[in-house]
Design an enzyme around this catalytic site. Structure first.
Site, PDB file in Angstrom:
ATOM      1  N   GLN A 102      11.919  15.518 -24.549  1.00  0.00           N
ATOM      2  CA  GLN A 102      12.424  14.411 -23.710  1.00  0.00           C
ATOM      3  C   GLN A 102      12.273  13.098 -24.459  1.00  0.00           C
ATOM      4  OE1 GLN A 102      10.027  13.623 -20.207  1.00  0.00           O
ATOM      5  NE2 GLN A 102      11.854  13.131 -19.045  1.00  0.00           N
ATOM      6  N   SER A 116      10.767   7.493 -23.457  1.00  0.00           N
ATOM      7  CA  SER A 116       9.914   6.326 -23.720  1.00  0.00           C
ATOM      8  C   SER A 116      10.157   5.711 -25.090  1.00  0.00           C
ATOM      9  CB  SER A 116       8.439   6.733 -23.645  1.00  0.00           C
ATOM     10  OG  SER A 116       8.154   7.297 -22.403  1.00  0.00           O
ATOM     11  N   SER A 123       6.677  14.500 -26.450  1.00  0.00           N
ATOM     12  CA  SER A 123       5.900  15.745 -26.479  1.00  0.00           C
ATOM     13  C   SER A 123       6.739  16.864 -27.091  1.00  0.00           C
ATOM     14  CB  SER A 123       5.473  16.158 -25.073  1.00  0.00           C
ATOM     15  OG  SER A 123       4.651  15.170 -24.517  1.00  0.00           O
ATOM     16  N   GLU A 174      10.458  17.686  -9.340  1.00  0.00           N
ATOM     17  CA  GLU A 174       9.006  17.863  -9.378  1.00  0.00           C
ATOM     18  C   GLU A 174       8.661  19.338  -9.313  1.00  0.00           C
ATOM     19  OE1 GLU A 174       6.380  16.408  -9.992  1.00  0.00           O
ATOM     20  OE2 GLU A 174       6.793  14.265  -9.923  1.00  0.00           O
ATOM     21  N   SER A 221       2.598   6.440 -14.202  1.00  0.00           N
ATOM     22  CA  SER A 221       1.153   6.201 -14.222  1.00  0.00           C
ATOM     23  C   SER A 221       0.632   6.074 -12.786  1.00  0.00           C
ATOM     24  CB  SER A 221       0.846   4.915 -14.995  1.00  0.00           C
ATOM     25  OG  SER A 221       1.289   3.798 -14.255  1.00  0.00           O
TER      26      SER A 221
END
Ligand SMILES: Cc1cc2nc3c(=O)[nH]c(=O)nc-3n(C[C@H](O)[C@H](O)[C@H](O)COP(=O)(O)OP(=O)(O)OC[C@H]3O[C@@H](n4cnc5c(N)ncnc54)[C@H](O)[C@@H]3O)c2cc1C
Lengths: 410, 379
Positions: free
Chosen positions: A119, A122, A154, A237, A378
């Site tokens: 992904q 960011s 990641s 989710e 976060s």
């Protein structure tokens, strides 16, 4: 209200348990090839991509069945599937927003781990404020050209493909000029550099794009609609993941109780120590509460409802729990908690299953626990979401919103 | 797997909430602070007519035969409204003990009366020690004269001053759990009640002393020396029930806080705009929803006789005890000065939650109980 498992679920669980007893790898999976082989074995058994429609190789499985499989995997500490992001996020995004060509090109290869995904959202200056991203995609007629940088990717170094958010219009308010692409990571002009993490390992990377290429038909949805698509993507989710998370902690807690039977404090074993007992007792109580919350989400999913506020609440709860729990473990273990090597077997964490076979150390999980309160929204961002979208509290004054309002006003 | 309430359950909850919103106003609650009885006889009668007092009793005894889930829903509403009443004492404790362990004659004698509101019952089990095991029960019952003679003291007996009968846990043998339960007529010679004042002025209680009180054989509830398992089951149920009331108090506090954060302005904006406040409110919601899961999982487990019912009761009591103190306490903080005043209602909820926090085992006790289950699994 009926919180018992149905006869069907109980029978299904028994079958799954038997399968894992018979098929769990005996030795630790070391290479990527070994992990892919395990993934395919799971897939052949029908335990990968279970929730996907049958036409894309899935099982149309109920959320409860998916949860049971994950739960049983956690119970025996089975190695996970290798293409987690592809299965949980990329696949569902393509199923919802992709063209028929994209579906036939990509879905099967996600399912059998022929192509591994990462992904690319960011950036160094766009994390929580993701819409501030700068990485750009320029229309070159027959393709898109990508220039810029991503970070904290990641699995970037093993990925064949990535989902990429890039800016396609520089002249509109920030949320409106972003598009959602599929990008081939195996091409010149992409430089993937592993970053060393707090744990000493390297799971995430930084990724640099110089004149990299995205094919014209690898745009997902409409041009400049990337933000909305990313919102639904981030909304896939892992409701089915709640039980397995609880079981993973339960296994860890049981091991902790065992360790406390031999660990000495104040001249007696740790398990006889009132302060230690209170810490473990609290960890167990809070874990059970997490289990009930997980069942509540599953009950929603079973009825075909999308979990509402429960999923923000669950994310906040489990990620903060992760930190608290490992903090208590460290307090109980004292200096043993600090050891990365040389822990006596009796005091070590037993991540050992047939599959990994190693005695783990608690300190690594402790360090790892600093991740979940940062990624996937976060804790502070989750609280803003709960405060504003669930409780209806007024939005904070933000200068970027003022900018947008000014632009709109002309 | 279905974690939602049925439509019947929702209907029950709505009826209770409407009734209490109408009748159990802040003014009424406050009027009970100094009221000698501490509850309204008229409301008690109406609650009986609505079937709430016999909610969980068998239909043979005039009850509705419903379970712990429905009971918890009613209790949550009572916590929300800080209802001053002997409901917990009479129905949740004494009534449940009789329904669980009483013989047919005893059920016939007591349950109908408790359900119709004509008879108020209570339960005496705590003594000097604030521990919760059988070892803390030392009120002596000696057999003699076709019955038993009771001597000793029970503390913190809820609504003892208005009770007609008390279920009393007494020691009948020196074996660690040699406990027997007796139904004691509060008008018996030798019974004396001295009121005590709780922080929660709506939860009236008294100290009850027993001096050579004669109790006939037929008033033994269950078996002689067999009272502890009954009491243990009852304490589990009471723990879940107390958690339900605490949940009601904390949800109401949270709602008031969120409403206030939307309208109270400082520095030119509603305080809910500030993250320090917004995050406090978000944490409240996490605690309240987590408490909801804990209370209703435990309630279902009780009703269904699930193998983890006792564990779930401990989880609920430990978790909700801490959570409700935090939510109600933070609500006071969020309201600033007005939150600290007697006139404002927040302290009512805080005190109701606080009243139940040590009752039927505090969080430390229940964490210990939970850990024992975990240890047993890993033996
Ligand atoms: C282990 C790990 C794996 C990751 N994997 C991936 C990946 O695969 N792909 C990917 O794209 N990204 C990934 N990320 C990145 C992750 O999504 C970001 O780190 C996250 O969005 C936070 O952004 P940031 O690091 O820039 O922190 P910032 O946004 O700079 O935040 C810094 C601090 O400020 C707080 N903060 C920020 N804005 C607000 C606000 N409005 N109100 C209150 N507080 C605020 C934050 O909570 C944080 O405490 C990963 C991160 C980690 C830790």
């Amino acid at each position: 209200m009926d919180l018992s498992f149905t006869q069907e679920d109980i029978a299904f669980r028994a079958r799954v348990r038997k399968w894992f007893e018979e098929n769990l790898p005996k030795d630790e999976l070391k290479s990527l090839d070994e992990r892919v082989a395990w993934h395919r074995k799971l897939y052949a058994a029908g335990y990968v991509g279970m929730g996907w429609p049958k036409e894309y190789g899935g099982q149309d499985a109920r959320p409860m069945e998916q949860a049971i499989v994950q739960d049983e995997m956690a119970r025996v500490n089975a190695p996970s599937t290798v293409n987690g992001l592809g299965l949980s996020i990329v696949g569902p995004t393509i199923i919802h927003h992709g063209t028929p060509e994209q579906k036939s090109r990509f879905l099967r290869k996600i399912m059998n781990a022929e192509e591994i995904w990462c992904q690319l959202f960011s950036e160094p200056n766009a994390g929580s404020d993701l819409a501030a991203l700068k990485c750009r995609a320029d229309d070159k007629g027959d393709h898109w050209e990508i220039n810029g940088q991503k970070v904290w990717t990641s699995g970037g170094f093993i990925a064949d493909w990535g989902i990429l958010l890039a800016r396609t219009d520089q002249n509109v308010p920030k949320h409106q000029g972003i598009s959602f692409f599929l990008i081939n990571m195996r091409q010149p002009g992409i430089d993937v550099r592993p970053l060393k993490q707090i744990t000493g390992g390297s799971e995430f990377c930084e990724v640099f794009f110089t004149k990299s290429r995205v094919e014209k038909d690898h745009l997902i949805g409409k041009l400049n609609q990337g933000w909305q698509i990313a919102q639904t993507t981030l909304g896939f989710e892992r409701g089915a993941g709640t039980l397995n998370r609880v079981t993973t902690y339960l296994m860890s807690l049981r091991r902790l109780v065992d360790v406390c039977r031999s660990l000495k404090v104040n001249g007696h074993t740790a398990i006889e120590d009132a302060a230690v007992r209170q810490k473990i007792g609290r960890a167990y109580v809070e874990l059970e509460v997490m289990r009930y919350a997980g069942l509540r989400i599953l009950s929603r999913l079973e009825k075909g409802q999308r979990p509402g506020p429960e999923s923000s609440i669950a994310k906040l709860y489990y990620s903060e729990y992760d930190k608290r729990y490992h903090h208590w473990v460290m307090e109980i273990l004292g200096p043993y908690g600090n050891l990365l090597e040389g822990t006596p077997a009796a005091y070590a964490e037993e991540t050992g299953s047939g599959a990994s076979g190693r005695h783990g150390v608690w300190g690594v999980d402790f360090l790892q626990s600093f991740g979940p309160t940062i990624y996937a929204g976060s804790s502070q961002i989750q609280k803003n979401i709960i405060g504003e979208r669930v409780l209806g509290l007024p939005k904070e004054v933000r200068t970027d919103r003022i900018e947008i309002a000014k632009q709109k006003g002309g | 797997m279905d974690f939602d309430f049925t439509s019947d359950q929702v209907m029950l909850r709505n009826t209770v909430r409407e009734y209490l919103t109408d009748k159990c106003t802040s003014q009424f609650v406050r009027s009970m602070f100094d009221d000698q009885a501490g509850y309204s006889k008229a409301m008690w009668k109406e609650m009986a007519d609505n079937g709430w007092l016999g909610l969980t009793f068998p239909e043979d005894n005039g009850g509705l035969g419903l379970g712990q889930v429905e009971l918890s829903m009613i209790l949550e509403e009572m916590g929300r409204a800080v209802l001053p009443s002997p409901y917990f004492a009479s129905v949740v404790l004494a009534g449940a003990a009789i329904a669980d362990a009483g013989d047919k004659a005893q059920k016939d004698k007591y349950l109908g009366g408790i359900g119709s509101g004509e008879l108020i019952a209570t339960m005496g089990w705590l003594e000097d020690a604030t521990s919760w095991g059988p070892g803390a029960i030392n009120l002596k019952a000696e057999s003699g004269g076709g019955g038993f003679v009771l001597n000793g003291l029970k503390r913190f007996v809820p609504f003892a001053h208005v009770a007609d009968v008390a279920i009393v846990a007494a020691r009948t043998s020196s074996k660690p759990d040699g406990i027997t339960l007796f139904a004691v007529d509060m008008k018996s010679q030798g019974v004396a009640t001295t009121p005590v004042t709780n922080m929660d002025l709506t939860s009236k209680a008294a100290e009850v002393s027993f001096s050579n009180v004669r109790v006939p054989e037929e008033n033994v509830i269950g078996d002689v020396d067999g009272g502890w398992p009954v009491l243990k089951r009852l304490l589990d149920k009471a723990a879940v029930s107390a958690a339900a009331e605490m949940l009601g108090a904390s949800r109401k506090s949270m709602e008031m806080s969120v409403d206030y954060a939307k309208v109270r302005e400082t520095f030119g904006q509603p305080i809910g705009t500030f993250q320090a406040i917004k995050h406090m409110a978000a944490d409240m919601l996490v605690e309240v929803e987590s408490s909801h899961g804990a209370v209703y999982y435990a309630s279902w487990a009780q009703a269904a006789g699930a193998p983890d019912a006792s564990l779930a009761a401990s989880v609920a009591k430990a978790y909700v005890g801490d959570a409700s103190r935090k939510v109600c306490g933070d609500s006071i903080q969020l309201h600033g000065g007005i939150g600290f005043t007697w006139e404002f209602d927040l302290h009512l909820y805080f005190k109701r939650a606080k009243y139940y926090e040590p009752m039927f085992g505090d969080a430390d006790y229940h964490r210990e109980q939970a850990l024992r289950t975990l240890e047993a699994e890993t033996k």
